[in-house]
Write a protein that holds these residues in place. Structure first.
Motif, PDB file in Angstrom:
ATOM      1  N   GLY A 198       0.793  -1.218   0.000  1.00  0.00           N
ATOM      2  CA  GLY A 198       0.000   0.000   0.000  1.00  0.00           C
ATOM      3  C   GLY A 198       0.828   1.271   0.000  1.00  0.00           C
ATOM      4  O   GLY A 198       0.298   2.364   0.155  1.00  0.00           O
ATOM      5  N   LYS A 199       2.136   1.136  -0.184  1.00  0.00           N
ATOM      6  CA  LYS A 199       3.017   2.306  -0.202  1.00  0.00           C
ATOM      7  C   LYS A 199       2.743   3.139  -1.450  1.00  0.00           C
ATOM      8  O   LYS A 199       2.699   2.613  -2.553  1.00  0.00           O
ATOM      9  CB  LYS A 199       4.471   1.845  -0.206  1.00  0.00           C
ATOM     10  CG  LYS A 199       5.491   2.965  -0.123  1.00  0.00           C
ATOM     11  CD  LYS A 199       6.906   2.439  -0.223  1.00  0.00           C
ATOM     12  CE  LYS A 199       7.285   1.680   1.021  1.00  0.00           C
ATOM     13  NZ  LYS A 199       8.723   1.361   1.032  1.00  0.00           N
ATOM     14  N   GLY A 200       2.538   4.441  -1.270  1.00  0.00           N
ATOM     15  CA  GLY A 200       2.210   5.324  -2.376  1.00  0.00           C
ATOM     16  C   GLY A 200       3.037   6.594  -2.336  1.00  0.00           C
ATOM     17  O   GLY A 200       3.955   6.726  -1.525  1.00  0.00           O
ATOM     18  N   PRO A 201       2.720   7.567  -3.184  1.00  0.00           N
ATOM     19  CA  PRO A 201       3.465   8.825  -3.216  1.00  0.00           C
ATOM     20  C   PRO A 201       3.280   9.616  -1.928  1.00  0.00           C
ATOM     21  O   PRO A 201       2.214   9.594  -1.319  1.00  0.00           O
ATOM     22  CB  PRO A 201       2.862   9.587  -4.387  1.00  0.00           C
ATOM     23  CG  PRO A 201       2.045   8.622  -5.140  1.00  0.00           C
ATOM     24  CD  PRO A 201       1.687   7.516  -4.223  1.00  0.00           C
ATOM     25  N   ILE A 202       4.338  10.308  -1.522  1.00  0.00           N
ATOM     26  CA  ILE A 202       4.255  11.237  -0.408  1.00  0.00           C
ATOM     27  C   ILE A 202       4.776  12.581  -0.892  1.00  0.00           C
ATOM     28  O   ILE A 202       5.422  12.666  -1.940  1.00  0.00           O
ATOM     29  CB  ILE A 202       5.044  10.748   0.837  1.00  0.00           C
ATOM     30  CG1 ILE A 202       6.507  10.533   0.515  1.00  0.00           C
ATOM     31  CG2 ILE A 202       4.422   9.486   1.400  1.00  0.00           C
ATOM     32  CD1 ILE A 202       7.362  10.208   1.722  1.00  0.00           C
ATOM     33  N   THR A 203       4.474  13.634  -0.154  1.00  0.00           N
ATOM     34  CA  THR A 203       4.876  14.970  -0.577  1.00  0.00           C
ATOM     35  C   THR A 203       5.926  15.531   0.358  1.00  0.00           C
ATOM     36  O   THR A 203       6.046  15.128   1.513  1.00  0.00           O
ATOM     37  CB  THR A 203       3.685  15.932  -0.613  1.00  0.00           C
ATOM     38  OG1 THR A 203       3.089  16.000   0.681  1.00  0.00           O
ATOM     39  CG2 THR A 203       2.652  15.477  -1.627  1.00  0.00           C
ATOM     40  N   GLY A 204       6.696  16.467  -0.178  1.00  0.00           N
ATOM     41  CA  GLY A 204       7.729  17.138   0.591  1.00  0.00           C
ATOM     42  C   GLY A 204       8.128  18.413  -0.106  1.00  0.00           C
ATOM     43  O   GLY A 204       7.371  18.953  -0.910  1.00  0.00           O
ATOM     44  N   ASN A 205       9.326  18.892   0.191  1.00  0.00           N
ATOM     45  CA  ASN A 205       9.804  20.139  -0.375  1.00  0.00           C
ATOM     46  C   ASN A 205      11.120  19.945  -1.100  1.00  0.00           C
ATOM     47  O   ASN A 205      11.982  19.191  -0.650  1.00  0.00           O
ATOM     48  CB  ASN A 205      10.045  21.182   0.726  1.00  0.00           C
ATOM     49  CG  ASN A 205       8.781  21.697   1.340  1.00  0.00           C
ATOM     50  OD1 ASN A 205       7.850  22.046   0.635  1.00  0.00           O
ATOM     51  ND2 ASN A 205       8.733  21.740   2.665  1.00  0.00           N
ATOM     52  N   ASN A 206      11.286  20.651  -2.231  1.00  0.00           N
ATOM     53  CA  ASN A 206      12.604  20.888  -2.797  1.00  0.00           C
ATOM     54  C   ASN A 206      13.138  22.106  -2.065  1.00  0.00           C
ATOM     55  O   ASN A 206      12.438  23.112  -1.955  1.00  0.00           O
ATOM     56  CB  ASN A 206      12.515  21.223  -4.289  1.00  0.00           C
ATOM     57  CG  ASN A 206      12.378  20.003  -5.151  1.00  0.00           C
ATOM     58  OD1 ASN A 206      12.882  18.937  -4.825  1.00  0.00           O
ATOM     59  ND2 ASN A 206      11.684  20.156  -6.266  1.00  0.00           N
TER      60      ASN A 206
END
Length: 95
Positions: free
Chosen positions: A9-17
């Motif tokens: 169930g691992k999917g995309p995660i968000t963060g910062n450049n």
């Protein structure tokens, strides 16, 4: 095709450049998904799945697809993987 591992169930995660000037812009971290064909000894056939590299290592560590499915949580599995898990359990109880 969604970018979600069918076993974990691992999917995309968000963060910062973050630039050298400490400017921050949003980005996505995508899982390392691979199309693999795994052999099920219980079913006696192969199964095609789209799983992450980490999940592939876990499948090997637990002794194959059957061993992984025995310990897998049903909430993490995709619909296809859940169907395979039910087939494996049914085959094990019949034998």
């Amino acid at each position: 095709m969604s970018r979600v591992c069918e076993l974990t169930g691992k999917g995309p995660i968000t963060g910062n450049n973050v630039s050298h000037a400490n400017n921050r812009t949003r980005r996505r971290f995508l899982p390392n998904l691979n199309d693999v064909t795994l052999m099920s000894e219980t079913l006696g056939r192969t199964v095609k799945l789209r799983i992450s590299a980490a999940a592939l290592r876990t499948v090997d560590h637990r002794g194959g697809l059957d061993g992984f499915m025995a310990k897998a949580r049903e909430s993490e599995l995709s619909a296809r993987a859940l169907k395979i898990k039910k087939e494996i359990e049914k085959s094990l109880t019949a034998a």
